[in-house]
Design an enzyme around this catalytic site. Structure first.
Site, mmCIF file in Angstrom:
data_model
loop_
_atom_site.group_PDB
_atom_site.id
_atom_site.type_symbol
_atom_site.label_atom_id
_atom_site.label_comp_id
_atom_site.label_asym_id
_atom_site.label_seq_id
_atom_site.Cartn_x
_atom_site.Cartn_y
_atom_site.Cartn_z
ATOM 1 C CG ASP A 70 -0.637 3.451 5.950
ATOM 2 O OD1 ASP A 70 -1.259 3.972 5.018
ATOM 3 O OD2 ASP A 70 -0.254 4.082 6.952
ATOM 4 C CG ASP A 88 -1.771 1.250 1.306
ATOM 5 O OD1 ASP A 88 -2.125 1.799 0.246
ATOM 6 O OD2 ASP A 88 -2.079 1.687 2.428
ATOM 7 C CD GLU A 121 -5.189 0.416 -1.803
ATOM 8 O OE1 GLU A 121 -6.184 -0.217 -1.456
ATOM 9 O OE2 GLU A 121 -4.642 1.279 -1.103
#
EC number: 3.1.21.10
Length: 162
Positions: free
Chosen positions: A140, A7, A67
């Site tokens: 996160d 992420d 992501e």
């Protein structure tokens, strides 16, 4: 197979290593946060890439799932995130030759069944799917685990050549 879920962010980068076994399911190997200090943008990007490099060197990674950048209202934020993503993409391509991207909508849908899920619903499903107890902080890290789970589901369903 070990999947690295990432992420990316300009302040913190969550990462998670998920061991995917088609017969036994998924097991979380490690999850953490690469904290990026307030410095010049160039030094922040370097620190980010060095953090990813350390993860790659310390673990046997087979595939990487990232992501995708979400829409932001501030164009400067989008540009900054794009620079981090570009550096990350180059590093992964140099080391592994390929990576997979998932939008936040795809991740939410894969974990909860619908793309409008909030962060707490995603976090609940991450814990449930992996049998984890307690809270996963910061978000996160939860997001990185969710991206890795999404990728493992795609592999399981035969949607990605391995």
């Amino acid at each position: 197979m070990n999947i690295l879920g990432i992420d990316p962010g300009s302040r913190n980068c969550g990462y998670a290593i998920l061991h995917h076994d088609p017969k036994k399911g998924n097991r979380l190997v490690e999850a953490g946060l690469i904290k990026i200090k307030e410095r010049t943008l160039q030094h922040q990007i370097l620190e980010f890439v060095e953090g990813i490099d350390l993860v790659l060197k310390n673990h046997s990674i087979d595939e990487v799932a990232i992501e995708d950048i979400f829409y932001a209202y501030n164009p400067k934020t989008v540009i900054k995130l794009a620079q981090f993503r570009g550096a990350l993409s180059l590093k992964i391509l140099q080391d592994l030759g390929n990576f997979y991207e998932y939008t936040p909508l795809q991740v939410k849908k894969a974990l909860t069944g619908h793309g409008k899920a909030d962060k707490s619903q995603v976090a609940f499903m991450v814990k449930r799917l992996l049998g984890l107890k307690g809270e996963i902080k910061p978000l996160d890290i939860t997001d990185a685990i969710a991206v890795a789970i999404t990728h493992s589901q795609r592999i399981k369903l035969g949607g990605i050549p391995t």
